[in-house]
Design a protein around this motif. Structure first.
Motif, PDB file in Angstrom:
ATOM      1  N   THR A   1     -46.767  26.764  -0.770  1.00 42.13           N
ATOM      2  CA  THR A   1     -47.719  25.722  -1.176  1.00 42.13           C
ATOM      3  C   THR A   1     -49.072  26.276  -1.569  1.00 42.13           C
TER       4      THR A   1
ATOM      5  N   SER B   1     -50.731  14.352  -0.572  1.00 42.34           N
ATOM      6  CA  SER B   1     -50.916  14.306   0.872  1.00 42.34           C
ATOM      7  C   SER B   1     -51.684  15.549   1.288  1.00 42.34           C
TER       8      SER B   1
ATOM      9  N   GLU C   1     -52.394  18.394   4.569  1.00 44.24           N
ATOM     10  CA  GLU C   1     -51.990  18.963   5.851  1.00 44.24           C
ATOM     11  C   GLU C   1     -52.809  20.223   6.101  1.00 44.24           C
TER      12      GLU C   1
ATOM     13  N   TYR D   1     -51.133  18.746  -1.139  1.00 45.56           N
ATOM     14  CA  TYR D   1     -49.848  19.016  -1.754  1.00 45.56           C
ATOM     15  C   TYR D   1     -49.300  17.717  -2.332  1.00 45.56           C
TER      16      TYR D   1
ATOM     17  N   THR E   1     -45.645  15.460  -3.348  1.00 48.72           N
ATOM     18  CA  THR E   1     -44.247  15.325  -2.945  1.00 48.72           C
ATOM     19  C   THR E   1     -43.648  14.054  -3.539  1.00 48.72           C
TER      20      THR E   1
ATOM     21  N   ASP F   1     -41.243  12.173   0.506  1.00 46.76           N
ATOM     22  CA  ASP F   1     -41.910  11.996   1.808  1.00 46.76           C
ATOM     23  C   ASP F   1     -42.191  13.319   2.511  1.00 46.76           C
ATOM     24  N   GLY F   2     -42.557  14.339   1.750  1.00 46.08           N
ATOM     25  CA  GLY F   2     -42.956  15.600   2.344  1.00 46.08           C
ATOM     26  C   GLY F   2     -41.846  16.586   2.612  1.00 46.08           C
TER      27      GLY F   2
ATOM     28  N   ARG G   1     -42.569  20.123  -0.905  1.00 42.04           N
ATOM     29  CA  ARG G   1     -43.998  20.032  -1.198  1.00 42.04           C
ATOM     30  C   ARG G   1     -44.379  21.013  -2.302  1.00 42.04           C
TER      31      ARG G   1
END
Length: 361
Positions: free
Chosen positions: A235, A314, A316, A321, A323, A326-327, A330
């Motif tokens: 990522t 999203s 983290e 990142y 997506t 739902d992650g 990524r």
């Protein structure tokens, strides 16, 4: 165009141009094609194309089309038949009795065009319209004949049949020349940009110092899963781009420089834009989401239908990142997301093959 007015031609790619010559194409449903040879009802697609090119045993294309009555704005549904001698419609249901067949147009003396904005300009029942325009207009009467299909598959079938009837052998020669250029060795000329089919792909393992061909089918699946896991963890590092975080505005907006990014356009405009460039598997574009102000949408054509996939940003540990699942998978930015799905299908029904260009029509 009025004399002295601004005018221009806009050229665009049509990704469906040679789809009718491919063996896995399904442009001609059985219900719309009746062969002169009743024994060959289960005819392969390649044989059907060859019969189209062969004037001696040409199949007949048939189906319902909406026709606007002369001098009126009313559209009426007729059963049409396309033959070597011309285009006919039946005045009595689906009857093919010569007494009920009405001559409609001669393709050798006409050109076929797609109709854009048919509902707005001509009041067509659907947006899947096309027209037949004669080369010469007789007796001062407008010769434009408007027709309307019920869906895109039906219109694609009619347009492909018109092209084969009118320019069949020339199109086939052009297709063969294009295929020959793709198979040309790189030392003879410049390397062409190719779209490799799934059947031509070879499973490779690049985990070591050098790549190797994987022959064991079970090992292929294991290698694919390991590669997917590596993409999920990757990522921050992608080529020379900076890390994807709030402190990097370049990474957050780098997708705006890409030809497949179309900014804030509506779903309706997206479907029209992709439709104009050919409803071929893998034609795609990325746009801003109208419902989610922070999200994006990947619009992809598959099986002549356009599907839309929401891309959500999203964060983290301070890193941004993107997506679509739902992650689970990524990506540091939209470019990485697109490049991944050009190589791997992922959650999509097919790989991304042709990006849709933005043209003014």
């Amino acid at each position: 165009w009025a004399p002295g007015a601004d005018s221009r031609f806009v050229f665009r790619k049509n990704f469906a141009k040679y789809e009718l010559f491919k063996s896995n194409a399904s442009l001609f449903p059985e219900v719309m094609v009746s062969s002169c040879l009743e024994a060959n009802k289960s005819m392969a697609h390649s044989e059907l194309i060859q019969n189209f090119l062969n004037s001696g045993s040409c199949p007949e294309v048939q189906g319902f089309l909406q026709l606007r009555e002369a001098g009126r704005k009313v559209w009426k549904r007729f059963h049409f038949s396309l033959r070597r001698s011309g285009l006919y419609y039946s005045t009595k249901g689906t009857s093919k009795d010569p007494r009920h067949l009405q001559y409609f147009a001669d393709l050798t003396e006409s050109n076929i065009y797609y109709v854009t904005q048919g509902k707005k300009l001509y009041g067509t029942p659907t947006e899947f319209g096309f027209c037949i325009k004669p080369h010469k207009v007789r007796s001062g009467v407008k010769g434009l004949k408007l027709l309307c299909s019920e869906d895109e598959q039906s219109r694609s079938c009619w347009m492909a049949a018109f092209r084969l009837f009118k320019y069949g052998m020339q199109l086939y020669r052009n297709y063969q020349q294009a295929q020959a250029r793709l198979s040309q060795p790189p030392w003879i000329g410049p390397t062409p940009l190719r779209s490799v089919s799934d059947n031509a792909l070879v499973a490779m393992d690049f985990s070591g110092c050098t790549g190797r061909v994987i022959e064991n089918p079970s090992e292929v699946l294991t290698a694919a899963l390991e590669e997917a896991q590596a993409w999920r963890k990757k990522t921050t590092h992608r080529y020379s781009l900076p890390a994807a975080c709030h402190s990097s505005p370049l990474s957050a907006a780098i997708h705006r420089t890409q030809p497949w990014f179309h900014g804030r356009i509506s779903r309706e405009d997206t479907q029209q834009l992709i439709g104009r460039q050919g409803l071929v598997d893998g034609v795609f574009l990325v746009r801003e989401s109208q419902r989610n102000p922070k999200g994006f949408v990947l619009s992809l054509c598959h099986l002549q239908r356009i599907k839309h996939y929401l891309i959500l940003p999203s964060e983290e540990e301070g890193r941004l990142y993107f997506t679509m699942d739902d992650g689970q998978t990524r990506f540091a930015d939209l470019i990485q997301l697109v490049e991944f799905h050009q190589i791997n299908r992922g959650i999509l029904p097919c790989k991304l093959r042709h990006y849709c260009t933005c043209v003014a029509l």
